[in-house]
Scaffold this active site. Structure first.
Site, mmCIF file in Angstrom:
data_model
loop_
_atom_site.group_PDB
_atom_site.id
_atom_site.type_symbol
_atom_site.label_atom_id
_atom_site.label_comp_id
_atom_site.label_asym_id
_atom_site.label_seq_id
_atom_site.Cartn_x
_atom_site.Cartn_y
_atom_site.Cartn_z
ATOM 1 C CB SER A 178 -5.673 -9.056 5.343
ATOM 2 O OG SER A 178 -4.554 -9.893 5.534
ATOM 3 C CE LYS A 236 -4.914 -12.691 7.845
ATOM 4 N NZ LYS A 236 -3.817 -11.963 7.181
ATOM 5 C CB SER A 263 -1.698 -8.690 6.112
ATOM 6 O OG SER A 263 -2.488 -8.235 5.065
#
Ligand code: GLN
Length: 480
Positions: A149, A74, A173
């Protein structure tokens, strides 16, 4: 065998080299990423270098299960010399000069980094649409969001542009995008994985974890990244040795709390009910319980997360990192203009909310009260785990929104975190895994939650379901 186990044994048995495998992943990513927008930065040249080094390690017999396996990080996980932007304009051009602890660990095992994945700006959101690079698309149905997210990580795994990916989970997330895309997402116990090099959102809630295509793979990656780190004061010693998953649930006590099912889409409720029946049939004991403090979890989460974010994001001022506004009169003006132009709308909203709840006159009414209720939630969970081994709950009350929907319905976006935030508030481990599909063919996710540092219990109970229900996560080959 899980996907990582299969690929790893193919590498060891010389059926394929890591370089060949990586080239396959590069080709696939070159084809799919322009559609899915899962990666915001690809690192193919580094990946090929990593792969060649991995092939040497394997030839010497020094590899681990993750050596030579293509993976993704990420974009809020620091990578030395490679862009790390949190998908925010304010970090455009920022390249850290150090690696996050998790990437150091994986790199030393010969992991192959394909790139950095798309996410909501500073991990604030539930659809990945607040990314400055635009939203990633759900590989199952590209008219829908990936969730967020860590939406890019979920899409990269689901579309097989990475064998596994790391995400971060402050309020869901990892688990919610895994649920929306039909992948496995695991949020470890708070502190089990070092946060060193994870760009902070809500420091008392943030945790790094894997997104994978099976529960076994989640355990393999978890084992590779966990453990005490002196550079993160909140990191913990985790049990020695490999996390062995038996998948045996005979005699397991499962709590099912009504509060998790309030306002849930009925299709999701029936998929979870069916899963619970499978556990019962295999000899688990199901207890209907109540955790009354959960009704306050969502406001408590948003007060604490925003308060911590308002403090954490104070460091972006145009002086030290990334973007700086062009025209300004003096330093104060420069800071104001940099922040005004550099942060997106959702991030600004949260900084303002966080500043408000911490300001004198409101501190007691909001922040302090939220901390007190947080303690109540923690103690109610503690009570539950004195009598139950795991809890089963939905991962989200809805399936993936259509793209753009949450822009007009922000409240629904916040409400979609209702099943995941309690776990972060109490620092618990939880797995999200697919347990069915809705009428539109969109994946439904189930959460298996365990007590602090009982990560193996959650994973093992999740493995049972994956096996028993015959869940095989298909990689989404054809993107429509
Ligand atoms: N959707 C939640 C939020 O916006 C959780 C995000 C996360 O876990 N990073 O705060």
């Amino acid at each position: 065998m899980s996907r990582i186990q299969q690929l790893s044994s193919a590498l060891r048995d010389k059926k394929i080299s890591s370089e060949e495998l990586t080239i396959e992943y590069v080709k696939r990513t070159e084809r799919l990423n322009p559609v899915l927008n899962a990666y915001v930065c690809t690192t193919f040249a580094e990946a090929i270098d990593n792969a060649r080094a991995a092939d040497k390690l394997i030839a010497k017999g020094e590899g681990t299960l993750l050596t030579g396996i293509p993976m993704a990080l990420k974009d809020n996980i620091a990578t030395d010399g490679l862009p790390t932007t949190c998908c925010s304009k304010i970090l455009q051009g920022y390249r850290p000069y150090y690696d996050a602890a998790v990437w150091q660990k994986l790199k030393s095992q010969g992991a192959v980094l394909m790139g950095k994945t798309n996410m909501d700006e500073f991990a604030m959101g539930s659809t990945s649409e607040t990314s400055v690079y635009g939203a990633p698309l759900n590989p199952v149905n590209t008219a829908h969001v990936t969730g967020g997210s860590s939406g890019g990580s979920a899409a990269a795994v689901k579309a097989d542009m990475a064998v596994y990916a790391l995400g971060s989970d402050t309020g869901g997330s990892i688990r919610q995008p895994a649920a929306f895309c039909g992948a496995v997402g695991f949020k470890p116990t708070y502190g089990a994985v070092s946060r060193y090099g994870l760009i902070a959102y809500g420091s008392s809630l943030d945790q790094i974890g894997p997104l994978t295509s099976s529960v076994q793979d989640a355990a393999i990656v978890y084992d590779a990244i966990r453990g005490k780190d002196v550079r993160d004061q909140t990191s913990l010693c985790t049990p020695q040795g490999e996390t062995k998953l038996t998948g045996d649930v005979k005699g397991l006590k499962i709590g099912v709390a009504d509060e998790f099912f309030e306002g849930i889409n009925p299709e999701i409720k029936s998929a979870i009910d069916a899963a619970i029946c499978l556990y019962e049939r295999a000899g688990a004991q199901v207890k209907r319980i109540s955790i009354p403090a959960l009704k306050s979890a969502l406001p408590v989460y948003y007060i604490i997360a925003c308060a911590e974010a308002s403090s954490n994001l104070g460091r972006y001022d145009g002086i030290r990192y990334g973007f700086r506004a062009k025209d300004y009169a003096d330093i104060d003006d420069m800071v104001v203009k940099t922040r005004t132009q550099g942060f997106g709308r959702e991030v600004k909203k949260r900084i303002m909310l966080g500043t408000y709840v911490l300001s004198s006159g409101y501190f007691d009414a909001y922040y302090k009260k939220a901390c007190l209720i947080r303690q109540q939630i923690i103690s109610e969970f503690k009570n539950v785990f004195s009598d139950c081994d795991i809890l089963i709950a939905p991962a989200a009350p809805v399936t993936a929104f259509t793209l753009g929907y949450s822009g007009g319905n922000p409240i629904e976006m916040y409400l979609s975190d209702v099943c995941t935030v309690p776990v972060n508030i109490a620092g618990l481990p939880a797995v999200s895994l697919p347990c069915g599909k809705d009428k539109q063919g969109l994946p439904i996710g189930m959460q298996v939650i365990a007590d602090r540092l009982c990560d193996g219990t959650a994973l093992s109970a999740a493995l049972f379901f994956e096996k028993e229900a015959g869940i095989v996560i298909e990689n989404q080959g054809d993107i429509k």
